[in-house]
Design a protein around this motif. Structure first.
Motif, mmCIF file in Angstrom:
data_model
loop_
_atom_site.group_PDB
_atom_site.id
_atom_site.type_symbol
_atom_site.label_atom_id
_atom_site.label_comp_id
_atom_site.label_asym_id
_atom_site.label_seq_id
_atom_site.Cartn_x
_atom_site.Cartn_y
_atom_site.Cartn_z
ATOM 1 N N GLN A 29 -9.724 6.950 -0.282
ATOM 2 C CA GLN A 29 -9.312 5.857 -1.170
ATOM 3 C C GLN A 29 -9.832 4.520 -0.653
ATOM 4 O O GLN A 29 -9.708 4.234 0.531
ATOM 5 C CB GLN A 29 -7.778 5.774 -1.206
ATOM 6 N N TRP A 55 -9.398 -0.951 5.325
ATOM 7 C CA TRP A 55 -9.978 -1.199 4.002
ATOM 8 C C TRP A 55 -11.345 -1.879 4.109
ATOM 9 O O TRP A 55 -12.111 -1.890 3.153
ATOM 10 C CB TRP A 55 -9.085 -2.091 3.143
ATOM 11 N N ALA A 88 2.321 1.881 -3.374
ATOM 12 C CA ALA A 88 1.332 2.404 -4.328
ATOM 13 C C ALA A 88 1.003 3.860 -4.020
ATOM 14 O O ALA A 88 0.744 4.659 -4.916
ATOM 15 C CB ALA A 88 0.059 1.558 -4.286
ATOM 16 N N ASP A 89 0.989 4.221 -2.726
ATOM 17 C CA ASP A 89 0.623 5.583 -2.325
ATOM 18 C C ASP A 89 1.563 6.037 -1.203
ATOM 19 O O ASP A 89 1.279 5.831 -0.020
ATOM 20 C CB ASP A 89 -0.831 5.574 -1.849
ATOM 21 N N TYR A 129 -8.713 1.153 -0.925
ATOM 22 C CA TYR A 129 -7.674 0.221 -1.378
ATOM 23 C C TYR A 129 -8.225 -1.200 -1.345
ATOM 24 O O TYR A 129 -9.135 -1.511 -0.567
ATOM 25 C CB TYR A 129 -6.454 0.293 -0.471
ATOM 26 N N ASN A 140 -5.843 6.980 4.870
ATOM 27 C CA ASN A 140 -6.453 6.431 3.649
ATOM 28 C C ASN A 140 -7.256 7.475 2.856
ATOM 29 O O ASN A 140 -7.556 7.271 1.695
ATOM 30 C CB ASN A 140 -7.396 5.273 4.006
ATOM 31 N N VAL A 166 -4.135 -2.725 -4.957
ATOM 32 C CA VAL A 166 -2.691 -2.493 -4.832
ATOM 33 C C VAL A 166 -1.884 -3.788 -4.886
ATOM 34 O O VAL A 166 -0.680 -3.744 -5.128
ATOM 35 C CB VAL A 166 -2.341 -1.730 -3.527
ATOM 36 N N LYS A 208 -12.444 1.084 -6.784
ATOM 37 C CA LYS A 208 -11.440 0.558 -5.844
ATOM 38 C C LYS A 208 -10.037 0.735 -6.416
ATOM 39 O O LYS A 208 -9.856 0.696 -7.632
ATOM 40 C CB LYS A 208 -11.687 -0.929 -5.583
ATOM 41 N N ARG A 209 -9.110 0.882 -5.513
ATOM 42 C CA ARG A 209 -7.718 0.991 -5.945
ATOM 43 C C ARG A 209 -6.996 -0.290 -5.527
ATOM 44 O O ARG A 209 -6.572 -0.448 -4.369
ATOM 45 C CB ARG A 209 -7.084 2.212 -5.297
ATOM 46 N N THR A 263 -11.880 -1.882 -10.337
ATOM 47 C CA THR A 263 -11.458 -0.505 -10.655
ATOM 48 C C THR A 263 -12.646 0.313 -11.165
ATOM 49 O O THR A 263 -12.770 1.493 -10.834
ATOM 50 C CB THR A 263 -10.298 -0.474 -11.671
ATOM 51 N N TYR A 317 -10.432 -7.685 -11.622
ATOM 52 C CA TYR A 317 -9.678 -6.430 -11.443
ATOM 53 C C TYR A 317 -10.424 -5.270 -12.118
ATOM 54 O O TYR A 317 -10.605 -4.202 -11.529
ATOM 55 C CB TYR A 317 -8.271 -6.588 -12.034
ATOM 56 N N ARG A 348 0.834 -1.207 0.000
ATOM 57 C CA ARG A 348 0.000 0.000 0.000
ATOM 58 C C ARG A 348 0.869 1.257 0.000
ATOM 59 O O ARG A 348 0.623 2.201 -0.754
ATOM 60 C CB ARG A 348 -0.898 -0.008 1.228
#
Ligand SMILES: Cc1ncc(COP(=O)(O)O)c(C=O)c1O
Length: 482
Positions: free
Chosen positions: A173, A196, A161-162, A175, A170, A232, A229-230, A225, A221, A158
Motif C-alpha cells: 500500500q 510512506w 483507515a487500515d 499511503y 504497509n 488517509v 495512492k491511498r 488515487t 486527491y 493510518r
C-alpha cells in the motif's frame, strides 16, 4: 548530613544549594525581563564554545558556578528583544513546576508510577477539548513535542483507515497524506518514519495569504488515487511555521468528510489562539477535526516540551499504538485504561508534563493565556504596520499570528538575498536582537516571532532601525564605498 545517606541525596545540601541557585536564576530573570542585559544572545561560535566548556569542565567546578556559566552562555527568552524561534519564555510558576517534576521523577506511562500527574494530564486534555469546542467524548494525552504529536495522530489516521497495518505492515500500500506546501517538515518526517516516503506526501499549493488552496484538494486527491495512492488524511496548519498563516479548517473538514478522510490539525503553534477571545475565530472548524496537536511550549508560557494531542473521539486516541504490552497492563481494554498513558503514547517512560501546564493555570488562570496570545498577535499586526511605513522595508504577508516576515530592500534587487542573510548574521553576532530567517520562493526574509509580552513597539522600532542601519552599511560595502 544524615549518616548513611549518600551525598547526592543530602536534603540539607539540596535546601541550601537550591536557595542560592534560585537567587541566581531570579537575578538572571530580572536582567532579562527588564532588558538590562545588553545582549539577548552572547554569541560565540561553536568551536570557541566547545573549547571554553572543555577547559571549564576539565577543572573542579562548584554546582552554582556551573549553572552561572550555563546562564551566561545562554540565549534569554524572557528578554524583550528576543524575537526568534517559537519557544515561549516560561512563566516562573511553570519553571518551578519543572523543578518539582524532575525531583519527583514520576513516570507517566503507568498510572501507579505517576498518579497525580496522570490525573492532571486528563484534566488538561479535558480543558483543552472544551476550548476547541469538542464534546465530552473527546480524549487525548500529552507527549514530547509537536513533531511526536503529529506523528502519533497520523499513525492513528493510518491505523483507522487500515486496522491490519500495525500487525501486517504497509504491504504494497502507498499511503499518503495531503498537506499545505507550508506545513512543518515534521509531517514529511512522519511519512518517512511510517515508510510512506516522499511519495506519501501530497503537497497542496498556498494562496496569496500563504494558506492552503483548499479548492485544489479534490483534483489533487483524484490524481493521487488514480496513481494508486491511498490517501488517509489531510493536515491543516494552524498556523504554519514559516509565515504563521492559518489554513481554512472548516473547508478542509468539509472535504475530509466527503471523502471519509482523517482530518488532523497541526496546531502546535497556533491552536493556542483557542484561548484568545479575539483570535479564536482563526480556528473556526477545529471542532470538526479528528485530532489536534498543540504545544504548550510555544505560546502558553510553559517550558519545553509539553504537547497535547486531542482526539474528537476518545476511542481513536488508542489506535496509534494498539499493541499488547502485557507486562505493563493487566488487560488490553483500551477505553477503561485511560489512566495507563503508555498505551497511547510512543513514550514508555514519560515526563510529568501536566504539572507544568497546570501550574500556570493554578497561578494565573485561563485569563493569562488569553492576554498573552492576544497581546502577541496584536503586536505582530502593529509591527506589520511599522514595516509598511519604513522605507526600504518589505512585508512578506500580513501576519495572522505572532510571526512576521519582512526584508530590507536594497537599491540593487540582485543583492537582496545576500544582504538580508548578512543582516541576520550581523544581528546574531552583535546579540542585541535575536531574529531568525526563512526562505520563500528563493527569497530570503527576516523572520520575527514575538514571543514575549515584554516586547513593545519601541523595541520593534529599534529593530527596524538596526536592520536599516546594517542593511545600508552592507549596501555601501557592496558598492565599494567605505
Ligand atoms: C506548525 C508546527 N508544527 C510542528 C512543529 C514541531 O513542534 P516541536 O518543535 O514541538 O516538535 C512546529 C515547530 O515549530 C510547528 O511550528
Amino acid at each position: 548530613m544524615t549518616p548513611g545517606i549518600p551525598i547526592w541525596f543530602d536534603a540539607e545540601k539540596f535546601r541550601e544549594q537550591g536557595q542560592r541557585i534560585i537567587d541566581d536564576l531570579a537575578t538572571f530573570l530580572e536582567d532579562s525581563t527588564t532588558g538590562n542585559a545588553a545582549q539577548v544572545l552572547p554569541w560565540r561560535d561553536e568551536n570557541a564554545q566547545y573549547d571554553a566548556w572543555k577547559e571549564l569542565l576539565d577543572r573542579d567546578i562548584e554546582l552554582e558556578e556551573l549553572f552561572r556559566e550555563v546562564c551566561s552562555a545562554s540565549i534569554r527568552l524572557h528578554h524583550p528583544r528576543y524575537l526568534g524561534h517559537q519557544i515561549s519564555p516560561p512563566a516562573t510558576a511553570s519553571a518551578l513546576a519543572g523543578f518539582v517534576a524532575d525531583t519527583l521523577n514520576n513516570g507517566m506511562g503507568v498510572y501507579e508510577m505517576g498518579m497525580a500527574g496522570t490525573v492532571m494530564e486528563r484534566l488538561v486534555i479535558e480543558m483543552l477539548a472544551r476550548q476547541f469546542g469538542f464534546a465530552d467524548s473527546a480524549s487525548g494525552f500529552l507527549t514530547s513535542g509537536g513533531s511526536m504529536g503529529n506523528l502519533t495522530a497520523l499513525l492513528a489516521a493510518r491505523n483507522t483507515a487500515d486496522p491490519d497495518v500495525l500487525e501486517a505492515g504497509n504491504r504494497d500500500q502507498q499511503y499518503a497524506v495531503m498537506i499545505s506546501e507550508q506545513a512543518h517538515y515534521c509531517i514529511q518526517r512522519a511519512a518517512g518514519i511510517m515508510g510512506w516516503g516522499r511519495q506519501g506526501i501530497i503537497t497542496v499549493p498556498v494562496d496569496e495569504h500563504y494558506s492552503m488552496r483548499v479548492d485544489l484538494l479534490p483534483e489533487l486527491y483524484d490524481q493521487a488515487t488514480r496513481s494508486g495512492k491511498r490517501v488517509v488524511a489531510v493536515v491543516g496548519s494552524a498556523c504554519s511555521t514559516a509565515t504563521g498563516a492559518y489554513d481554512d479548517l472548516a473547508a478542509i473538514s468539509q472535504f475530509c468528510s466527503q471523502r471519509d478522510l482523517w482530518f488532523h490539525v497541526d496546531g502546535a503553534h497556533g491552536a493556542a489562539a483557542a484561548f484568545s477571545q479575539k483570535y479564536r475565530c482563526r480556528l473556526d472548524g477545529i471542532e470538526l477535526a479528528n485530532s489536534v496537536t498543540l504545544d504548550f511550549h510555544k505560546l502558553l508560557l510553559v517550558p519545553a516540551l509539553a504537547t497535547a494531542v486531542v482526539f474528537r473521539d476518545a476511542g481513536q486516541s488508542y489506535v496509534s499504538f494498539a499493541q499488547k504490552a502485557e507486562y505493563l497492563f493487566d488487560e488490553h481494554v483500551p477505553e477503561s485504561q485511560w489512566h495507563n498513558l503508555a498505551l497511547r503514547t510512543f513514550e514508555c517512560t514519560k515526563a510529568m508534563m501536566s504539572l507544568k501546564v497546570i501550574s500556570v493555570l493554578a497561578e494565573h488562570g485561563l485569563a493569562a493565556w488569553d492576554a498573552n496570545v492576544t497581546q502577541l498577535y496584536d503586536l505582530a499586526n502593529k509591527f506589520a504596520d511599522m514595516i509598511d511605513e519604513t522605507p526600504a522595508m518589505e512585508l512578506l504577508v500580513r501576519p495572522q499570528s505572532n510571526i512576521v516576515c519582512y526584508r530590507y530592500v536594497p537599491a540593487n534587487a540582485e543583492q537582496a538575498n545576500a544582504i538580508n542573510r548578512d543582516v541576520r548574521e550581523r544581528l546574531l553576532h552583535e546579540g542585541k536582537f535575536y531574529v531568525v530567517q526563512t526562505i520563500s520562493d528563493g527569497t530570503h526574509w527576516l523572520r520575527t516571532t514575538i514571543g514575549s509580552s515584554l516586547t513593545t513597539t519601541e523595541h520593534l522600532g529599534q529593530l527596524l532601525e538596526e536592520v536599516t542601519r546594517i542593511g545600508q552599511q552592507l549596501e555601501s560595502q557592496a558598492r565599494g564605498v567605505c
